[in-house]
Motif scaffolding. Structure first.
Motif, short mmCIF file in Angstrom:
data_model
loop_
_atom_site.label_atom_id
_atom_site.label_comp_id
_atom_site.label_asym_id
_atom_site.label_seq_id
_atom_site.Cartn_x
_atom_site.Cartn_y
_atom_site.Cartn_z
N SER A 33 37.03 42.72 50.57
CA SER A 33 36.78 42.14 49.23
C SER A 33 35.25 42.44 48.94
CB SER A 33 37.25 40.73 48.85
OG SER A 33 38.58 40.43 49.06
N ASN B 52 39.16 33.17 45.53
CA ASN B 52 40.23 34.41 45.07
C ASN B 52 40.38 35.58 46.22
OD1 ASN B 52 41.41 32.46 43.35
ND2 ASN B 52 40.28 33.38 41.63
N GLY C 265 43.45 34.88 48.13
CA GLY C 265 44.20 35.30 46.78
C GLY C 265 45.58 35.71 47.23
N LYS D 282 42.50 30.23 38.41
CA LYS D 282 41.93 30.66 37.22
C LYS D 282 40.56 29.86 37.02
CE LYS D 282 46.43 31.45 34.89
NZ LYS D 282 47.23 31.50 33.74
N PHE E 209 41.12 35.31 36.94
CA PHE E 209 40.70 35.09 38.25
C PHE E 209 39.56 35.76 38.62
CE2 PHE E 209 45.36 35.35 37.96
CZ PHE E 209 45.77 34.00 37.87
N TYR F 86 35.38 30.21 42.45
CA TYR F 86 36.65 30.98 41.97
C TYR F 86 36.65 32.19 42.59
CZ TYR F 86 37.61 27.21 38.90
OH TYR F 86 37.83 25.73 38.44
N ARG G 24 47.17 32.24 47.29
CA ARG G 24 47.10 31.54 45.89
C ARG G 24 45.72 31.87 45.10
NH1 ARG G 24 46.94 25.13 44.31
NH2 ARG G 24 46.69 25.47 42.16
N LYS G 25 45.88 32.15 43.75
CA LYS G 25 44.69 32.21 43.07
C LYS G 25 44.42 31.26 42.17
CE LYS G 25 46.20 36.68 41.70
NZ LYS G 25 46.16 37.87 41.28
#
Length: 713
Positions: free
Chosen positions: A370, A562, A566, A572, A528, A558, A569-570
């Motif tokens: 990422s 994420n 992610g 918002k 997200f 966040y 679970r992600k």
């Protein structure tokens, strides 16, 4: 009038239901007893029976009365599977839509007035996934259909969408119950129809849309990544580009959860806030405030005197302040915390590869699962004829440029009436410069309410700033800025020009457009904080919509969580409670709505105000300019929708309202909390007290007054 008509019709239907004992017919025993008589009548009056049944079904479902399931069984007994299914499908859809519309017209405005901010996220989700949600609810009979109708009416889902999704979602259940109705004589209870096995099947069918959505998402991701080769293994879990607030927090979180993370920064660690923004500006604001206090020492019973301002020493203190804080954000500290810090320029070659042109001359290429883009923002420089030859400085370059001067510029023109322009204008004016502030709009701090802008302008002018609002800079001629107002030109001579009209996201040089990351004024992200590529995120000023250091840190949580987790679970990004402070003197602090925004959004509010000139501590400190203004829902609820504070230490006072909004604490609880005396924060309690006074029960107090009179004899 429309609300009253709907309420009257519903009331009439409910009254008729109970007055005529219709409930006895909408039971399994009742339907069995009537079925033979209706069938006999149906032989000669088929159309009338179909029409009557249809209207009765619409009335029962439209008024949310019990008995729809029994009527569905009756449809099977009377009309058979095919005809019964068609009749019930359309009648139930029409009745559900009427209940939906009744809820919308009678209740939605009231609900939105009270819970408007909370409903925004729900409505946004329904706008995106409303059909999926509704279809799932319709497919699973565990959720009572009448509740689904009423709740959906409170949202912003479109009526046509509600109709066709409801009809499609209820169809399978309708077939099951109508088919069961063909064997009405053998049915002893509804439990046999809605057995655990049947309900389990419906649940599985209900999650089919989400499985389908997941498959569609996977196909979309495959399409997004088409043309790129994903590595089989990765050098890093996360690469963060930019070591400002968002980048530092992202890297720290990753290291804390034992991920392998590299943080890339081309310039100074700490980003704009430490090196060119928050820290240096607050340092010079403090020096300027002391200078102002010396000039007005007579307000405190001392001898006033004009301060001597050794400008080079003032600027040296500003740079020393930066240097003192630097270790908090240093390479050494973050390396010690487990972050691989690389000084250099990062370029994203593909969604999983980052190439770093290191400051030491080398090149490093890393593969990563990422990426977080946290490249920050930079000052906007307007395209004004002559500006490139004017020697202008920005909020970034003013510190090193002015630190090299032996004396302060005698005349400073500041272009921009936002927070940065106002802070710098007041500070340099208090340090003895002749400052002229030019703002194209009609007010300084244009995002704030009129009374806040007026007080800010008065404070600027009291500090010696010449404020020109409604003036558009048209060109620069030598050492003069020419502005236009109402068709006439005004010349503003300067020795230094500070450009402070705003900041823009730093988007170029990172390979974003080359690999297809969507950019507009900022990097385009979803809720997200993910870009077009699900593994590439953005946080901070480069992502927007707010350009605050604390928001960048907030987003970093966040983005990093994420990015790393992610798959499971992600989360918002939550922007419901974002505080902001402009460090003028007096300070301007706000969280949530102000009056202007409430009016623009059509939100009815009640405004409560408490002026600081009545506060004991403010009087003792000679800091009586300002007020506390709190917005609550119209109608008397004590929920805090927004708070604006103007006054000494307003940024500190605001924290109580930030906490209140975040955790649903109302004004009654603030009023019931002990605040130390004498403190400035008592202003919050007194504002809550003013709200309470406006809602005192006058009728009850009249009776209490009579009681006391009676007790006196």
């Amino acid at each position: 009038m429309k609300k009253l008509a709907i309420i009257a019709v519903l009331a009439a239907l409910v009254a008729a239901y109970f007055a005529f004992g219709l409930g006895q017919y909408l039971t399994l025993a009742g339907i069995k007893a009537l079925s033979a008589d209706i069938a006999a009548f149906q032989q000669d009056n088929a159309i009338a029976v179909i029409a009557g049944f249809f209207l009765a079904y619409v009335a029962v479902t439209g008024a949310s009365l019990p008995g729809a399931a029994i009527m569905t069984l009756a449809a099977g007994a009377l009309f058979g599977v095919v005809e019964g299914t068609v009749i019930v499908s359309f009648a139930s859809t029409l009745g559900a839509t009427l209940a939906f519309l009744s809820s919308r017209y009678v209740l939605r405005d009231t609900i939105e007035a009270r819970f408007g901010e909370r409903l925004k996220a729900i409505n946004a989700g329904l706008e995106r996934d409303g059909a999926f949600y509704l279809f799932s609810l319709r497919m699973i009979p565990v959720f009572p259909f009448f509740i689904v109708n009423l709740v959906m009416g409170l949202t912003r889902i479109r009526t046509l969408t509600f109709m066709w999704v409801s009809q499609l979602g209820m169809l399978l259940g309708t077939v099951v119950y109508v088919n069961a109705g063909t064997q009405l004589a053998r049915i002893d209870s509804l439990s046999g129809i809605a057995s655990p096995a049947v309900l389990g099947s419906f649940v599985l069918l209900g999650i089919v849309p989400w499985i389908t959505k997941g498959i569609i998402g996977a196909l979309q991701r495959r399409k997004v990544y088409a043309g790129f080769k994903r590595p089989r293994k990765f050098d890093r879990n996360l690469v963060v580009i930019g070591a400002g607030s968002a980048g530092l927090v992202s890297a720290l979180i990753a290291a804390t959860v034992r991920a392998k993370v590299t943080l890339v920064e081309a310039h100074e660690m700490g980003g704009d806030c430490l090196n060119t923004g928050c820290v240096p500006s607050k340092a010079i604001i403090k020096s300027a405030k002391v200078a102002r206090q010396m000039r007005h020492a007579d307000r405190y019973g001392l001898s006033a005197q004009e301060p001597q301002v050794p400008f080079k020493a003032v600027m040296a203190r500003v740079l020393e302040t930066i240097k003192t804080i630097e270790p908090h954000d240093s390479v050494e500290r973050y390396t010690g915390l487990g972050v691989d810090v690389v000084k250099g320029y990062a370029t994203i070659l593909d969604p999983w590869t980052v190439e770093i042109a290191r400051n030491d001359g080398g090149t490093q290429r890393l593969t990563t699962r990422s990426i977080i883009i946290a490249s920050g923002a930079e000052p906007v420089v307007p395209d004004i004829p002559g500006i490139e030859d004017s020697g202008y400085v920005t909020s970034e370059t003013v510190w090193t440029t002015f630190a090299a001067l032996d004396e302060a510029p005698r005349r400073i023109a500041v272009l921009g009436g936002g927070p940065i322009g106002c802070e710098l204008s007041q500070a340099f004016a208090r340090l003895g410069c002749e400052v002229t502030q030019i703002e194209r709009g009609e007010r300084v701090l244009a995002r704030e309410d009129d009374d806040v802008s007026a007080l800010a302008r008065a404070s600027l002018e009291e500090s010696g700033v010449r404020v020109l609002v409604g003036h558009k800079a048209v060109r620069i001629e030598g050492r003069s800025l020419v502005a236009e107002a109402q068709g006439a030109e005004v010349e503003v001579p300067f020795d230094a020009l500070i450009v402070a009209i705003g900041r823009k996201a730093r988007l170029t040089g990172f390979g974003l457009e080359e690999i297809g990351v969507n950019v507009a004024k900022t990097v385009v992200t979803d809720e997200f904080l993910a870009t077009k590529f699900p593994n590439i995120f953005a946080a901070g000023d480069v992502a927007g919509p707010y350009q605050f250091t604390h928001t960048a840190s907030h987003q970093a949580w966040y983005a990093s969580v994420n990015a790393l987790f992610g798959t499971f679970r992600k989360f918002k990004a939550d922007y419901r409670v974002i505080p902001a402070v402009t460090f003028l003197d007096p300070e301007v602090a706000r969280v949530g709505l102000n009056e202007r925004e409430a009016a623009e959004q059509g939100i009815a509010v009640e405004v409560t105000r408490y002026d600081l000139d009545d506060l004991d501590r403010a009087i003792a400190e000679s800091e009586t300019k300002g007020f506390v203004k709190v917005l609550t829902p119209a109608g008397g609820k004590d929920t805090v929708l927004g708070a604006t504070i103007v006054g000494a230490g307003a940024g500190e006072l605001l924290a109580e309202y930030v906490l209140a909004m975040k955790h649903g604490i109302g004004l009654n609880k603030i009023l019931g909390t002990i605040h130390a005396y004498p403190t400035m924060v008592e202003a919050n309690k007194f504002a809550a007290g003013n709200w309470k006074k406006a809602h005192k029960p006058e009728g009850l107090l009249a009776w209490v007054e009579r009681y006391h009179a009676w007790m006196r004899g």
